[in-house]
Design an enzyme around this catalytic site. Structure first.
Site, short mmCIF file in Angstrom:
data_model
loop_
_atom_site.label_atom_id
_atom_site.label_comp_id
_atom_site.label_asym_id
_atom_site.label_seq_id
_atom_site.Cartn_x
_atom_site.Cartn_y
_atom_site.Cartn_z
CB CYS A 1 7.85 -2.06 -7.78
SG CYS A 1 8.12 -3.88 -6.91
CG HIS B 1 4.55 -0.77 -5.41
ND1 HIS B 1 3.49 -1.63 -7.16
CD2 HIS B 1 5.27 -1.21 -5.40
CE1 HIS B 1 4.28 -2.48 -6.83
NE2 HIS B 1 5.39 -2.76 -5.93
CG ASN C 1 3.38 -6.12 -5.75
OD1 ASN C 1 4.19 -5.29 -7.46
ND2 ASN C 1 4.13 -6.34 -4.99
#
Ligand code: ACO
Length: 328
Positions: A114, A255, A285
């Site tokens: 990520c 994030h 996500n």
């Protein structure tokens, strides 16, 4: 070394299909209340069975190019951050290079979970500073629904698909742009978040498929604690290096992994919640696409304006973490 890079244009694309918490409650034992309370997520997007990562990456890239006023044939490099490429090889960046009509420029994928887009932007900055490239297209794209175990309620409610893109080029005034970056990793914690099979360690067999080893495995609560400490560390390093205080940052773009994580990092920095950008309720996500999409939306909403100081910070598989301090 020459001047730092600045963002010339941003873009994003998400698929049309919306997966609601109510729908997820029909396939695993969960509830809207559990998901909202524990994660802040309400919806996420999922690609159709005929789509691949490049199908989201290309329109996101085209939007960023249009906004930048740059033609694809002016690009000097393409970097795609993803753990869900169209194919393990060739790189999805090469597919994008062909489909947007760029010249035969360097194009490659990077894998940093990520944090991928943060790593990619830091690399783009180095190529621009050295003069090796003038305009670089950076894309974070992820189709996590393709590697989701739909019978595992502890992960399948969390992830969505999307792409975010930026075109970066040399800062025009030498002051606007990337003020600094921070990148880090800890491979000792690699198996807290990984896909066990499909690589050279455990190639695909009937058994790996039957055991669901080609899907994402995560020890959520171990990652949770690391996420808060590592994102806080990246913020602190960048703020201290720039001789600023947390209050000098206009917008924190973290994030979008879990609303509680974003709120915890904000509290540790002692900044008001309105400085922490949130779109997790809409997209879940989206891994390496997450902060790229968030920055695009924050600009569209007028929350990033000329002169804004923005911290873009992420953590993810590797483990990896890092951030970028921008002056818009
Ligand atoms: N619905 C209902 N109950 C659930 C669900 C669900 N979807 N998922 C787990 N539970 C249950 C568990 O089984 C457990 O039950 P038990 O107490 O009977 O054993 C209980 O809820 C608590 O489970 P925890 O895992 O402790 O719950 P937690 O509050 O930690 O929330 C979560 C889980 C949301 C995964 C959280 O740990 C988290 O967000 N972790 C970080 C994950 C992350 O940030 N990943 C980012 C990197 S990954 C990437 O970006 C690609």
């Amino acid at each position: 070394m020459g001047t730092t890079c600045e963002v010339l244009g941003t873009g994003m694309r998400v698929p049309e299909e919306i997966i609601t918490n109510e729908y997820l409650s029909t396939i695993v034992e969960t509830s809207d209340d559990w998901i909202v309370t524990r994660t802040g997520m309400k919806e996420r997007r999922r690609v159709g069975s005929d789509q691949a990562a490049s199908d989201l990456a290309v329109p996101a890239a085209q939007q960023a190019l249009d906004q930048a006023g740059i033609n694809a044939n002016q690009l000097g490099m393409i970097i795609v951050a993803t753990v869900t490429p169209d194919t393990l090889f060739p790189a999805t960046a090469c597919v994008v290079q062909d489909r947007i009509g760029a010249k035969q420029i360097p194009a490659f994928d990077i894998s940093a979970g990520c944090t991928g887009a943060i790593y990619a932007l830091a690399m783009a900055d180095q190529f621009i500073r050295s003069g090796a490239a003038q305009y670089v297209l950076v894309i974070g794209v992820e189709l996590l629904t393709r590697i989701t175990n739909w019978s595992d309620r502890s992960t399948c409610v969390l992830f969505g698909d999307g792409a975010g893109a930026m075109v970066v080029g040399p800062s025009r005034d030498g002051e606007t742009g990337m003020l600094g970056f921070h990148l880090a990793s800890d491979g000792a914690k690699g198996t807290t978040l990984y896909m066990p099979a499909g690589g050279s360690r455990l190639p695909a067999t009937c058994e790996t498929v039957e055991k669901n080893l080609h899907t994402l495995f995560m020890r959520g609560n171990e990652i949770y604690k690391t996420a808060v400490t590592t994102m806080y560390e990246s913020c602190r390093v960048l703020i201290d290096r720039a001789k600023l205080t947390p209050q000098d940052i206009d917008l924190y773009v973290f994030h979008q992994a879990n609303l509680r994580i974003l709120e915890s990092v904000g509290r540790r920095l002692e900044v008001s919640p309105d400085r922490v950008f949130v779109n997790i309720h809409k997209y879940g996500n989206t891994s390496s696409a997450s902060t790229m999409m968030a920055i695009h939306e924050a600009r569209e909403e007028g929350r990033i304006r000329s002169g804004s100081r923005v911290l873009q910070v992420a953590f993810g598989a590797g483990l990896t973490w890092g951030g970028i301090l921008w002056k818009w």
